[in-house]
Design a protein around this motif. Structure first.
Motif, PDB file in Angstrom:
ATOM      1  N   VAL A 155       0.821  -1.212   0.000  1.00  0.00           N
ATOM      2  CA  VAL A 155       0.000   0.000   0.000  1.00  0.00           C
ATOM      3  C   VAL A 155       0.857   1.265   0.000  1.00  0.00           C
ATOM      4  CG1 VAL A 155      -1.650   1.336   1.358  1.00  0.00           C
ATOM      5  CG2 VAL A 155      -1.979  -1.121   1.093  1.00  0.00           C
ATOM      6  N   ARG A 156       1.966   1.253   0.710  1.00  0.00           N
ATOM      7  CA  ARG A 156       2.776   2.461   0.898  1.00  0.00           C
ATOM      8  C   ARG A 156       3.885   2.634  -0.140  1.00  0.00           C
ATOM      9  NH1 ARG A 156      -1.032   4.794   3.636  1.00  0.00           N
ATOM     10  NH2 ARG A 156      -1.346   3.995   5.743  1.00  0.00           N
ATOM     11  N   THR A 157       4.164   1.625  -0.942  1.00  0.00           N
ATOM     12  CA  THR A 157       5.258   1.716  -1.909  1.00  0.00           C
ATOM     13  C   THR A 157       4.923   2.661  -3.063  1.00  0.00           C
ATOM     14  OG1 THR A 157       6.145  -0.493  -1.413  1.00  0.00           O
ATOM     15  CG2 THR A 157       6.610   0.385  -3.597  1.00  0.00           C
ATOM     16  N   ASN A 158       5.899   3.453  -3.475  1.00  0.00           N
ATOM     17  CA  ASN A 158       5.791   4.299  -4.669  1.00  0.00           C
ATOM     18  C   ASN A 158       6.300   3.509  -5.863  1.00  0.00           C
ATOM     19  OD1 ASN A 158       6.141   7.805  -3.818  1.00  0.00           O
ATOM     20  ND2 ASN A 158       5.222   6.176  -2.610  1.00  0.00           N
ATOM     21  N   PHE A 159       5.507   3.477  -6.937  1.00  0.00           N
ATOM     22  CA  PHE A 159       5.789   2.635  -8.099  1.00  0.00           C
ATOM     23  C   PHE A 159       6.209   3.442  -9.326  1.00  0.00           C
ATOM     24  CE2 PHE A 159       3.622  -0.451  -5.580  1.00  0.00           C
ATOM     25  CZ  PHE A 159       3.942  -1.708  -6.089  1.00  0.00           C
ATOM     26  N   ILE A 160       7.029   2.810 -10.161  1.00  0.00           N
ATOM     27  CA  ILE A 160       7.194   3.256 -11.541  1.00  0.00           C
ATOM     28  C   ILE A 160       5.932   2.827 -12.284  1.00  0.00           C
ATOM     29  CG2 ILE A 160       8.398   2.830 -13.722  1.00  0.00           C
ATOM     30  CD1 ILE A 160      10.082   4.552 -12.032  1.00  0.00           C
ATOM     31  N   VAL A 161       5.290   3.783 -12.963  1.00  0.00           N
ATOM     32  CA  VAL A 161       4.035   3.507 -13.662  1.00  0.00           C
ATOM     33  C   VAL A 161       4.207   3.812 -15.150  1.00  0.00           C
ATOM     34  CG1 VAL A 161       1.627   4.284 -13.916  1.00  0.00           C
ATOM     35  CG2 VAL A 161       2.593   3.892 -11.636  1.00  0.00           C
ATOM     36  N   VAL A 162       3.625   2.953 -15.993  1.00  0.00           N
ATOM     37  CA  VAL A 162       3.684   3.114 -17.444  1.00  0.00           C
ATOM     38  C   VAL A 162       2.291   2.902 -18.023  1.00  0.00           C
ATOM     39  CG1 VAL A 162       6.082   2.309 -17.539  1.00  0.00           C
ATOM     40  CG2 VAL A 162       4.215   0.660 -17.846  1.00  0.00           C
ATOM     41  N   GLU A 163       2.129   3.177 -19.299  1.00  0.00           N
ATOM     42  CA  GLU A 163       0.887   2.790 -19.967  1.00  0.00           C
ATOM     43  C   GLU A 163       0.823   1.267 -20.009  1.00  0.00           C
ATOM     44  OE1 GLU A 163      -0.933   5.510 -23.177  1.00  0.00           O
ATOM     45  OE2 GLU A 163       1.199   5.389 -23.651  1.00  0.00           O
ATOM     46  N   GLU A 164      -0.369   0.728 -19.835  1.00  0.00           N
ATOM     47  CA  GLU A 164      -0.486  -0.723 -19.699  1.00  0.00           C
ATOM     48  C   GLU A 164       0.038  -1.490 -20.914  1.00  0.00           C
ATOM     49  OE1 GLU A 164      -5.261  -0.943 -20.824  1.00  0.00           O
ATOM     50  OE2 GLU A 164      -4.630  -1.104 -18.742  1.00  0.00           O
ATOM     51  N   ASP A 165      -0.048  -0.886 -22.113  1.00  0.00           N
ATOM     52  CA  ASP A 165       0.450  -1.589 -23.296  1.00  0.00           C
ATOM     53  C   ASP A 165       1.968  -1.460 -23.466  1.00  0.00           C
ATOM     54  OD1 ASP A 165       0.645   1.027 -24.087  1.00  0.00           O
ATOM     55  OD2 ASP A 165      -0.556   0.817 -25.919  1.00  0.00           O
ATOM     56  N   GLN A 166       2.621  -0.763 -22.527  1.00  0.00           N
ATOM     57  CA  GLN A 166       4.076  -0.610 -22.567  1.00  0.00           C
ATOM     58  C   GLN A 166       4.786  -1.381 -21.456  1.00  0.00           C
ATOM     59  OE1 GLN A 166       5.760   1.109 -25.073  1.00  0.00           O
ATOM     60  NE2 GLN A 166       3.678   1.015 -25.935  1.00  0.00           N
ATOM     61  N   LEU A 167       4.041  -2.235 -20.765  1.00  0.00           N
ATOM     62  CA  LEU A 167       4.640  -2.980 -19.656  1.00  0.00           C
ATOM     63  C   LEU A 167       5.818  -3.844 -20.095  1.00  0.00           C
ATOM     64  CD1 LEU A 167       1.748  -4.219 -17.316  1.00  0.00           C
ATOM     65  CD2 LEU A 167       3.767  -2.896 -16.662  1.00  0.00           C
ATOM     66  N   ASP A 168       5.755  -4.378 -21.296  1.00  0.00           N
ATOM     67  CA  ASP A 168       6.810  -5.271 -21.778  1.00  0.00           C
ATOM     68  C   ASP A 168       7.726  -4.620 -22.804  1.00  0.00           C
ATOM     69  OD1 ASP A 168       5.989  -7.484 -20.209  1.00  0.00           O
ATOM     70  OD2 ASP A 168       4.408  -7.949 -21.661  1.00  0.00           O
ATOM     71  N   SER A 169       7.689  -3.292 -22.897  1.00  0.00           N
ATOM     72  CA  SER A 169       8.540  -2.612 -23.872  1.00  0.00           C
ATOM     73  C   SER A 169       9.994  -2.625 -23.414  1.00  0.00           C
ATOM     74  CB  SER A 169       8.074  -1.159 -24.057  1.00  0.00           C
ATOM     75  OG  SER A 169       8.407  -0.390 -22.907  1.00  0.00           O
ATOM     76  N   ASP A 170      10.903  -2.417 -24.362  1.00  0.00           N
ATOM     77  CA  ASP A 170      12.330  -2.384 -24.025  1.00  0.00           C
ATOM     78  C   ASP A 170      12.641  -1.257 -23.042  1.00  0.00           C
ATOM     79  OD1 ASP A 170      12.772  -4.533 -25.674  1.00  0.00           O
ATOM     80  OD2 ASP A 170      13.511  -3.347 -27.368  1.00  0.00           O
ATOM     81  N   LYS A 171      11.970  -0.115 -23.222  1.00  0.00           N
ATOM     82  CA  LYS A 171      12.218   1.006 -22.324  1.00  0.00           C
ATOM     83  C   LYS A 171      11.806   0.669 -20.895  1.00  0.00           C
ATOM     84  CE  LYS A 171      11.893   4.835 -25.627  1.00  0.00           C
ATOM     85  NZ  LYS A 171      11.296   6.156 -25.906  1.00  0.00           N
ATOM     86  N   THR A 172      10.638   0.071 -20.748  1.00  0.00           N
ATOM     87  CA  THR A 172      10.165  -0.286 -19.417  1.00  0.00           C
ATOM     88  C   THR A 172      11.089  -1.304 -18.772  1.00  0.00           C
ATOM     89  OG1 THR A 172       7.861   0.173 -20.011  1.00  0.00           O
ATOM     90  CG2 THR A 172       8.237  -1.233 -18.100  1.00  0.00           C
ATOM     91  N   LYS A 173      11.490  -2.311 -19.545  1.00  0.00           N
ATOM     92  CA  LYS A 173      12.392  -3.334 -19.009  1.00  0.00           C
ATOM     93  C   LYS A 173      13.722  -2.724 -18.574  1.00  0.00           C
ATOM     94  CE  LYS A 173      10.455  -7.185 -21.684  1.00  0.00           C
ATOM     95  NZ  LYS A 173      10.692  -8.137 -22.806  1.00  0.00           N
TER      96      LYS A 173
END
Length: 270
Positions: free
Chosen positions: A214-232
């Motif tokens: 609940v308390r963690t701050n996340f890196i967030v992306v567009e859902e269709d970019q979850l597996d992109s090279d940039k996200t990885k």
């Protein structure tokens, strides 16, 4: 003759654009993640935001590749409320609340009737009161709903030492240190006030598995970019040992590393 697909210019794009809050998010990105990404040939561009709306709309519109400022709960609410399509890539850190004082160095010295300040917004009033319960200063009413100061002020069963609990605007809590005996301060505001250096926390919020997520701050992306090279690439860099070391050394407990996925499972850099 063979026909080959035309490579889009975006496939050659080695720039990762991330929107972030200034402290500690942009600091972590600029001071350590940028260099880690550069080792793998990526360029990191960080845009700092002072609000919690624009970095999500910019991500949805495609002017950012990722953002770094929010919790899962906030992201999910924004998806639902504003019709966004955002997903959590990886958790990075928690900003624990701390109990600070300019008068005491131990909670053992807190006197009956002492005055305590904490944030006045609904979520952080509840969170601050639960930190006081964790620290053994108040008794737990055992309810799941949001706690308020009115539950405790004047209630000898829940507040046997008759502490006076005074909520103030979250960004102002650190400024009340000279006027109260102890203050419960959010991690980011403690950092901005340089409290870890000038008045180290005498108690730091503790987390179980549920509250860690609940308390963690996340890196967030567009859902269709979850597996992109940039996200990885970004996930790999920001969960590296160098980032954890930087967080530990720089923030000294006012920010703690929390490399997890949205289910709370640990994430480690390859």
């Amino acid at each position: 003759l063979h026909s080959f697909p035309t490579r889009r210019s975006s496939d050659l794009d080695k720039v990762i654009k991330v929107g972030a809050s200034s402290t500690p998010h942009a600091e972590i990105l600029n001071n350590v993640v940028k260099d880690v990404l550069a080792e793998d040939g990526w360029t990191l561009e960080v845009t700092e935001f002072t609000d919690y709306v624009t970095p999500n709309t910019a991500l949805e519109e495609g002017s950012l590749d990722a953002n770094y400022f929010q919790t899962l709960t906030y992201m999910e609410d924004q998806n639902k409320t504003n019709g966004l399509h955002l997903a959590a890539a990886v958790g990075v850190h928690i900003e624990p609340m701390g109990i600070y004082s300019s008068k005491l160095t131990s909670l053992d010295d807190l006197q009956d009737g002492a005055e305590i300040s904490l944030p006045n917004d609904t979520e952080n009033t509840d969170r601050g009161l639960r930190v006081l319960i964790q620290a053994g200063l108040l008794n737990d009413p055992g309810t799941d709903g949001n706690l308020t100061e009115t539950d405790f002020n004047g209630n000898s069963e829940l507040n046997p030492h008759n502490y006076k609990i005074t909520p103030v605007e979250a960004a102002q809590v650190s400024r009340t240190l000279d006027d109260v005996d102890i203050a419960v301060v959010n991690g980011n505001y403690a950092l901005e006030a340089d409290l870890p250096s000038t008045h180290p926390a005498i108690y730091v919020e503790q987390f179980d598995d549920e509250t860690t997520v609940v308390r963690t701050n996340f890196i967030v992306v567009e859902e269709d970019q979850l597996d992109s090279d940039k996200t990885k690439a970004l996930v790999k860099a920001i969960t590296s040992d160098k980032v954890k070391q930087y967080i530990d050394d720089t923030y000294k407990g006012s920010v703690i590393a929390s490399f997890i996925d949205e289910n709370g499972n640990p994430v480690t850099s390859d």
